[in-house]
Motif scaffolding. Structure first.
Motif, PDB file in Angstrom:
ATOM      1  N   ILE A   1       0.909  -1.252  -0.144  1.00 19.25           N
ATOM      2  CA  ILE A   1      -0.092  -0.083   0.156  1.00 19.25           C
ATOM      3  C   ILE A   1       0.788   1.364  -0.152  1.00 19.25           C
ATOM      4  N   ILE A   2       0.612   2.097  -0.911  1.00 25.85           N
ATOM      5  CA  ILE A   2       1.340   3.193  -1.103  1.00 25.85           C
ATOM      6  C   ILE A   2       0.358   4.805  -0.896  1.00 25.85           C
ATOM      7  N   SER A   3       0.642   5.533  -0.137  1.00 29.68           N
ATOM      8  CA  SER A   3      -0.195   6.901  -0.079  1.00 29.68           C
ATOM      9  C   SER A   3       0.717   7.766  -0.600  1.00 29.68           C
ATOM     10  N   LEU A   4       0.225   8.434  -1.853  1.00 32.87           N
ATOM     11  CA  LEU A   4       1.227   9.572  -2.611  1.00 32.87           C
ATOM     12  C   LEU A   4       1.119  11.125  -1.834  1.00 32.87           C
ATOM     13  N   ASN A   5       1.887  11.628  -1.517  1.00 33.14           N
ATOM     14  CA  ASN A   5       2.023  12.857  -1.331  1.00 33.14           C
ATOM     15  C   ASN A   5       1.443  13.885  -2.529  1.00 33.14           C
ATOM     16  N   PRO A   6       0.340  14.680  -2.061  1.00 32.18           N
ATOM     17  CA  PRO A   6      -0.229  15.510  -3.236  1.00 32.18           C
ATOM     18  C   PRO A   6       0.735  16.309  -3.735  1.00 32.18           C
ATOM     19  N   ASN A   7       0.719  16.628  -5.289  1.00 32.76           N
ATOM     20  CA  ASN A   7       1.496  17.527  -6.131  1.00 32.76           C
ATOM     21  C   ASN A   7       2.877  17.134  -5.858  1.00 32.76           C
ATOM     22  N   SER A   8       3.322  15.732  -5.976  1.00 33.74           N
ATOM     23  CA  SER A   8       4.715  15.456  -5.992  1.00 33.74           C
ATOM     24  C   SER A   8       4.734  14.481  -7.021  1.00 33.74           C
ATOM     25  N   PHE A   9       3.740  14.277  -7.876  1.00 34.92           N
ATOM     26  CA  PHE A   9       3.987  13.245  -9.159  1.00 34.92           C
ATOM     27  C   PHE A   9       3.129  14.129 -10.259  1.00 34.92           C
TER      28      PHE A   9
END
Length: 320
Positions: free
Chosen positions: A151-159
């Protein structure tokens, strides 16, 4: 085997951070040679087939009125069912309020390793290693997930999302929906403003503006730029601005493309909440203000002299 992306929605519309999670999940799926699928809970008015341009092949929907309000326990059980049904090996969330509430619960339920706050695609050359921010963005950690489900939670505005042509299949998912243990009786929402968590541009003010009567310097520039407004903690604490505008370590952590800091000294607690901004512009009359060390652009000057000139320049640029 597939990658499953949880798409967060509010008021019937998919959130900006979830489009980033969709593009990220599709890129992970491409890395490991599988497909990317998504799940949306609640009633959504958007054309979900258009998610195909982010690399999603199938969007699973569970359209029940009770799911319009997020209940972490209920959502966790449904997402776990969907992940099991499609044999998902990677599950992606946005690292926002809902993602932070659901992802850890899902991690326990599925016995899956979790990396929260990811900022880059995983390194799959030798295992499955994900880079994340630590110490309020002052350092990075590379975390290897060894469990079968990840499971991965992605930091907003980092991709950075790249879109293509294509449509996704929209398919109802027959989930077991339990009654939430918490009943929402009323919701107070700020209307008519750009949500801070979704804003591309944020204009923020501090005690250097001397009082709420001078806040037009912030709001006028924000209106011209289509930006959200924010403030430092002392400003919210003394009642110049509402607390929902407070950004920083003890407030809302944001990551806009452009952050204006007007009359804010830049204490470490404030920097911890805004240092993921792509570009930081600082306006302060104190040349020794700590914020200048973190700024991409800085103006040493009195905000009451500088801001009218910036506002006028933006008006001329927009031919207003």
């Amino acid at each position: 085997m597939s990658v499953l992306i949880f798409l967060d929605q509010a008021d019937g519309h998919i959130k900006k951070s979830s489009f980033e999670a969709a593009g990220y999940g599709a890129a992970v799926a491409k890395q490991i040679g599988t497909t990317a699928e998504a799940i949306v809970l609640g009633n959504v008015n958007d054309d979900l087939a258009l998610l195909g341009k982010y690399g999603i092949t199938t969007v699973h929907t569970v359209t029940d009125e009770v799911l319009n309000h997020v209940d972490a326990q209920v959502f966790t059980k449904i997402i776990a069912e969907a992940a099991t049904a499609i044999a998902a090996t990677v599950i992606v969330f946005s690292n926002n309020f809902n993602g932070k509430a659901i992802a850890p619960r899902l991690s326990v339920r599925l016995k899956a390793g979790l990396v929260s706050g990811a900022i880059a695609l995983p390194d799959t050359t030798n295992g499955f290693t994900v880079r994340k921010n630590v110490f309020s963005g002052k350092a990075f950690a590379n975390v290897t997930i060894n469990t079968a489900v990840k499971i991965i939670s992605l930091n907003p505005n980092s991709f950075t999302v790249a879109t293509t042509e294509g449509n996704a299949e929209v398919a109802p998912f027959a989930a077991t929906i339990e009654a939430p243990k918490v009943q929402v009786t009323a919701t107070d929402k700020v209307v008519g403003e750009v949500p801070l968590s979704e804003a591309e541009i944020v204009v923020s003010g501090g005690r250097g503006l001397k009082g709420p009567e001078n806040w037009g310097l912030v709001t006028d520039l924000a209106k011209l730029l289509g930006a959200a407004t924010a403030c430092s903690r002392p400003v919210a604490d003394i009642g110049w601005r509402p607390h929902h505008e407070h950004v920083g370590q003890t407030g809302l952590a944001i990551a806009p493309n452009l952050y204006f800091a007007i009359g804010i000294s830049g204490a470490i607690q404030h920097l911890a909440g805004v240092n993921r901004s792509k570009t930081i512009v600082v306006i302060n009359k104190d040349p020794e203000a700590p914020f200048f060390k973190a700024a991409d652009y800085g103006i040493v000057g009195d905000a009451f002299d500088v801001m009218p000139k910036i506002i006028e320049a933006v008006k001329q640029m927009k031919h207003l």
